[in-house]
Every structure is written in C-alpha cells, then in structure tokens.
Design a protein around this motif. Structure first.
Motif, PDB file in Angstrom:
ATOM      1  N   VAL A 103       0.844  -1.201   0.000  1.00  0.00           N
ATOM      2  CA  VAL A 103       0.000   0.000   0.000  1.00  0.00           C
ATOM      3  C   VAL A 103       0.879   1.252   0.000  1.00  0.00           C
ATOM      4  CG1 VAL A 103      -1.772   1.295   1.248  1.00  0.00           C
ATOM      5  CG2 VAL A 103      -1.864  -1.218   1.160  1.00  0.00           C
ATOM      6  N   GLY A 104       0.562   2.187  -0.919  1.00  0.00           N
ATOM      7  CA  GLY A 104       1.318   3.429  -1.044  1.00  0.00           C
ATOM      8  C   GLY A 104       2.466   3.340  -2.029  1.00  0.00           C
ATOM      9  N   MET A 105       2.819   2.138  -2.474  1.00  0.00           N
ATOM     10  CA  MET A 105       3.902   1.924  -3.430  1.00  0.00           C
ATOM     11  C   MET A 105       3.415   2.219  -4.851  1.00  0.00           C
ATOM     12  SD  MET A 105       6.017  -1.600  -3.228  1.00  0.00           S
ATOM     13  CE  MET A 105       7.136  -1.655  -1.967  1.00  0.00           C
ATOM     14  N   ASP A 106       4.310   2.605  -5.745  1.00  0.00           N
ATOM     15  CA  ASP A 106       3.972   2.697  -7.160  1.00  0.00           C
ATOM     16  C   ASP A 106       3.627   1.304  -7.673  1.00  0.00           C
ATOM     17  OD1 ASP A 106       4.206   4.480  -9.769  1.00  0.00           O
ATOM     18  OD2 ASP A 106       5.148   2.532 -10.199  1.00  0.00           O
ATOM     19  N   PHE A 107       2.597   1.216  -8.518  1.00  0.00           N
ATOM     20  CA  PHE A 107       2.096  -0.111  -8.890  1.00  0.00           C
ATOM     21  C   PHE A 107       3.147  -0.935  -9.643  1.00  0.00           C
ATOM     22  CE2 PHE A 107       1.053   2.269 -12.729  1.00  0.00           C
ATOM     23  CZ  PHE A 107       1.292   1.358 -13.753  1.00  0.00           C
ATOM     24  N   VAL A 124      -5.654  -3.841 -10.999  1.00  0.00           N
ATOM     25  CA  VAL A 124      -7.013  -3.317 -11.153  1.00  0.00           C
ATOM     26  C   VAL A 124      -6.931  -1.801 -10.961  1.00  0.00           C
ATOM     27  CG1 VAL A 124      -9.384  -3.374 -10.299  1.00  0.00           C
ATOM     28  CG2 VAL A 124      -7.988  -5.466 -10.262  1.00  0.00           C
ATOM     29  N   PHE A 125      -7.129  -1.076 -12.065  1.00  0.00           N
ATOM     30  CA  PHE A 125      -6.965   0.379 -12.025  1.00  0.00           C
ATOM     31  C   PHE A 125      -8.279   1.070 -11.678  1.00  0.00           C
ATOM     32  CE2 PHE A 125      -3.528  -1.131 -14.747  1.00  0.00           C
ATOM     33  CZ  PHE A 125      -2.443  -0.417 -14.254  1.00  0.00           C
ATOM     34  N   GLY A 126      -8.098   2.262 -11.071  1.00  0.00           N
ATOM     35  CA  GLY A 126      -9.253   3.065 -10.709  1.00  0.00           C
ATOM     36  C   GLY A 126      -9.531   4.151 -11.738  1.00  0.00           C
ATOM     37  N   SER A 127      -9.879   5.329 -11.258  1.00  0.00           N
ATOM     38  CA  SER A 127     -10.229   6.428 -12.170  1.00  0.00           C
ATOM     39  C   SER A 127      -9.474   7.715 -11.867  1.00  0.00           C
ATOM     40  CB  SER A 127     -11.746   6.703 -12.090  1.00  0.00           C
ATOM     41  OG  SER A 127     -12.117   7.003 -10.741  1.00  0.00           O
ATOM     42  N   GLY A 128      -8.591   7.712 -10.920  1.00  0.00           N
ATOM     43  CA  GLY A 128      -7.863   8.924 -10.575  1.00  0.00           C
ATOM     44  C   GLY A 128      -6.573   9.061 -11.358  1.00  0.00           C
ATOM     45  N   ASP A 129      -5.702   9.927 -10.838  1.00  0.00           N
ATOM     46  CA  ASP A 129      -4.418  10.190 -11.493  1.00  0.00           C
ATOM     47  C   ASP A 129      -3.239   9.519 -10.774  1.00  0.00           C
ATOM     48  OD1 ASP A 129      -5.704  11.777 -13.366  1.00  0.00           O
ATOM     49  OD2 ASP A 129      -5.482  13.607 -12.152  1.00  0.00           O
ATOM     50  N   SER A 130      -3.458   8.968  -9.573  1.00  0.00           N
ATOM     51  CA  SER A 130      -2.366   8.404  -8.798  1.00  0.00           C
ATOM     52  C   SER A 130      -2.012   7.011  -9.311  1.00  0.00           C
ATOM     53  CB  SER A 130      -2.747   8.343  -7.317  1.00  0.00           C
ATOM     54  OG  SER A 130      -1.741   7.692  -6.572  1.00  0.00           O
ATOM     55  N   SER A 131      -0.738   6.709  -9.278  1.00  0.00           N
ATOM     56  CA  SER A 131      -0.268   5.370  -9.666  1.00  0.00           C
ATOM     57  C   SER A 131       0.078   4.515  -8.454  1.00  0.00           C
ATOM     58  CB  SER A 131       0.962   5.505 -10.581  1.00  0.00           C
ATOM     59  OG  SER A 131       2.027   6.133  -9.883  1.00  0.00           O
ATOM     60  N   SER A 132      -0.297   4.963  -7.268  1.00  0.00           N
ATOM     61  CA  SER A 132       0.044   4.234  -6.042  1.00  0.00           C
ATOM     62  C   SER A 132      -0.989   3.144  -5.750  1.00  0.00           C
ATOM     63  CB  SER A 132       0.139   5.192  -4.850  1.00  0.00           C
ATOM     64  OG  SER A 132      -1.107   5.822  -4.617  1.00  0.00           O
ATOM     65  N   PRO A 140      -1.998  -7.495   3.281  1.00  0.00           N
ATOM     66  CA  PRO A 140      -0.577  -7.648   3.642  1.00  0.00           C
ATOM     67  C   PRO A 140      -0.405  -8.535   4.879  1.00  0.00           C
ATOM     68  CG  PRO A 140      -1.079  -5.357   3.155  1.00  0.00           C
ATOM     69  CD  PRO A 140      -2.392  -6.075   3.182  1.00  0.00           C
ATOM     70  N   GLY A 141       0.604  -9.383   4.855  1.00  0.00           N
ATOM     71  CA  GLY A 141       0.888 -10.287   5.976  1.00  0.00           C
ATOM     72  C   GLY A 141       0.162 -11.614   5.920  1.00  0.00           C
ATOM     73  N   THR A 142      -0.726 -11.805   4.944  1.00  0.00           N
ATOM     74  CA  THR A 142      -1.464 -13.060   4.843  1.00  0.00           C
ATOM     75  C   THR A 142      -0.535 -14.178   4.349  1.00  0.00           C
ATOM     76  OG1 THR A 142      -3.489 -11.858   4.303  1.00  0.00           O
ATOM     77  CG2 THR A 142      -3.439 -14.217   3.777  1.00  0.00           C
ATOM     78  N   VAL A 150      -2.057 -12.191  -6.507  1.00  0.00           N
ATOM     79  CA  VAL A 150      -2.475 -11.124  -5.597  1.00  0.00           C
ATOM     80  C   VAL A 150      -3.118 -10.007  -6.424  1.00  0.00           C
ATOM     81  CG1 VAL A 150      -1.717  -9.418  -3.886  1.00  0.00           C
ATOM     82  CG2 VAL A 150      -0.627 -11.682  -3.985  1.00  0.00           C
ATOM     83  N   LYS A 151      -4.318  -9.621  -6.045  1.00  0.00           N
ATOM     84  CA  LYS A 151      -4.994  -8.529  -6.735  1.00  0.00           C
ATOM     85  C   LYS A 151      -4.492  -7.201  -6.162  1.00  0.00           C
ATOM     86  CE  LYS A 151      -9.381  -8.895  -7.496  1.00  0.00           C
ATOM     87  NZ  LYS A 151     -10.865  -8.923  -7.247  1.00  0.00           N
ATOM     88  N   VAL A 152      -3.996  -6.349  -7.050  1.00  0.00           N
ATOM     89  CA  VAL A 152      -3.443  -5.053  -6.650  1.00  0.00           C
ATOM     90  C   VAL A 152      -4.388  -3.959  -7.145  1.00  0.00           C
ATOM     91  CG1 VAL A 152      -1.473  -3.498  -6.808  1.00  0.00           C
ATOM     92  CG2 VAL A 152      -1.103  -5.979  -6.797  1.00  0.00           C
ATOM     93  N   ASN A 153      -4.996  -3.266  -6.208  1.00  0.00           N
ATOM     94  CA  ASN A 153      -5.916  -2.181  -6.545  1.00  0.00           C
ATOM     95  C   ASN A 153      -5.145  -0.864  -6.592  1.00  0.00           C
ATOM     96  OD1 ASN A 153      -8.387  -3.807  -6.495  1.00  0.00           O
ATOM     97  ND2 ASN A 153      -8.036  -3.928  -4.288  1.00  0.00           N
ATOM     98  N   VAL A 154      -5.108  -0.261  -7.786  1.00  0.00           N
ATOM     99  CA  VAL A 154      -4.368   0.982  -8.005  1.00  0.00           C
ATOM    100  C   VAL A 154      -5.346   2.153  -7.904  1.00  0.00           C
ATOM    101  CG1 VAL A 154      -2.812   2.230  -9.555  1.00  0.00           C
ATOM    102  CG2 VAL A 154      -2.815  -0.274  -9.528  1.00  0.00           C
ATOM    103  N   ALA A 155      -4.909   3.214  -7.277  1.00  0.00           N
ATOM    104  CA  ALA A 155      -5.804   4.364  -7.074  1.00  0.00           C
ATOM    105  C   ALA A 155      -6.185   5.051  -8.384  1.00  0.00           C
ATOM    106  CB  ALA A 155      -5.142   5.369  -6.130  1.00  0.00           C
ATOM    107  N   GLY A 156      -5.213   5.186  -9.316  1.00  0.00           N
ATOM    108  CA  GLY A 156      -5.489   5.920 -10.559  1.00  0.00           C
ATOM    109  C   GLY A 156      -5.817   5.013 -11.721  1.00  0.00           C
TER     110      GLY A 156
END
Length: 229
Positions: A103-107, A124-132, A140-142, A150-156
């Motif tokens: 979380v918080g890392m560049d995808f 899995v990309f979102g709709s914003g401008d962030s690539s984090s 995390p930790g599982t 692992v599914k990675v949800n990206v903010a942007g």
C-alpha cells in the motif's frame, strides 16, 4: 526234716505260706519290671522324636525362606499422535511466505516485488491520477503459497503504454515480453514456432492491461487464404 516224704510222696521244702509269698513277690516284681520297661520304652521312643519346629524356633533359623522374585511393572506404551484419517485432506504446511506490504507503493514497483517473491499479480486500475497502490487482496501479511495471484488495486487509471514489436521472436519469448511491458498476451493459433504477426502492431500506443494477440508459426492471412480440405 523239711524235705522228707509225706504219705509216701517226696515232699518239697518250699511248700506252705512261704512259697505263696515267693510267688506273690515274683509277680509283683514282674509287674514292676513291665511298668519300668514300658516307661523306659516311652522315654526312649520320645528321644527319637525331633524337636517341635514351631516351639523351638529351629526351622526359622535353619530352613531358609525362599526369595520371592517380583518383576517390575511393565510400562504401558505412550499414546502416539493419531495419523490423518485416510481420505482426509492433509493440512497445508506453512511456507513462511506472506503477502508483502504494498500500500502506497507505485504499482510497477509493487508488481516487481510480487514477482520477486514468486507470486502472481492482477492490476485493477481506478479512475484517478495516482499510480500508487490503494489495497491488496489478500491483505498484507497473509500467509500464501508460491504462485498465488495477488490482486493489486491501483488508485489511478491505467497509464498509456506502447506495444512492442514482436515479429520474428519465439512465441514464448514474445509472451514474456508482453507481460513485462504490462500487456496481456493471447495466442489464437497456439504457442509453438515464431511470431509471424500481432494485433495491435508494434508501436501502437495502448494502455496497461490491454490485450495483444500474437500469431505463432502461421500468419493469419495465410490461414484465411488456405484452400478448404
């Protein structure tokens, strides 16, 4: 004279009362001797009888008491852990591998971290401008096994991405390059041979996660013009 004859028969001198006394005296002596002999025999017989072992205590000292051997108690076998019943699935063994904190890392960095750990990824990309990275599934930790995706949800939203030119490469090499560049390869006619064509063509600007089709071994134009059997 005392030993003369009486009435023409020779007479004995021990007749009369004296003889009776002698006879009685002899009988008494015989009875006494018989009593004494019996008593002596009883005494002699008594001497032949051994001492009473109970009253004398000789048996306690002379006769050894047999030793009684006792064997130690046998130890019972300790219960062992029951085995997994037949047909039951064995519990999965922990491997020590867990989902990293992304979380918080560049995808792109998050993707490289997952690949280094032997884990798959799905962006899995979102709709914003962030690539984090906004979140991951599993969290995390599982604890996970190698190969788990692992599914990675990206903010942007997915950023632009240029399609590489793959013509002439082996099918496997072309597919690995597409994955590294952020595309999803498809193989319409299999994965053997070299790449003869692709769609979209190399140099086309697309976006991350776009699908790129590659034909290996036979060009799609050749397939279209081949005579029917």
């Amino acid at each position: 004279m005392t030993d003369g004859t009486t009435g023409g028969r020779p007479g004995r001198g021990d007749t009369g009362p004296d003889r009776t006394k002698v006879i009685l005296g002899g009988g008494t002596a015989a009875v006494l001797l018989a009593i004494i002999g019996a008593a002596g025999g009883w005494v002699l017989a008594g001497d032949q009888v051994g001492p009473d072992p109970v009253s004398s205590g000789v048996s306690d000292t002379l006769t050894p008491t047999p030793a009684v051997r006792t064997s130690p108690p046998r130890e019972r076998p300790k219960p062992t852990a029951s085995a997994t019943p037949s047909g039951s699935p064995s519990p999965s063994r922990p491997t020590g591998l867990t989902v990293p904190h992304l979380v918080g890392m560049d995808f792109e960095e998050a993707r490289d971290e997952l690949r280094d750990r032997g884990l798959g990824w799905q962006l899995v990309f979102g709709s914003g401008d962030s690539s984090s990275v906004r979140s991951t599934d599993p969290a995390p930790g599982t604890p996970v096994r190698r190969g788990v995706t692992v599914k990675v949800n990206v903010a942007g939203a997915a950023p632009p991405n240029e399609v590489p030119d793959l013509t002439g490469e082996t099918c496997n090499e072309a597919g690995a390059e597409l994955v590294d560049d952020g595309f999803s390869p498809r193989y319409p006619n299999g994965r053997s041979g070299t790449v003869t064509s692709q769609q979209p063509v190399g140099g086309t600007v697309g976006r991350w996660n776009d699908v790129v089709q590659i034909w290996c071994g036979t060009s799609p134009s050749v397939e279209a013009t081949a005579p029917a059997p």
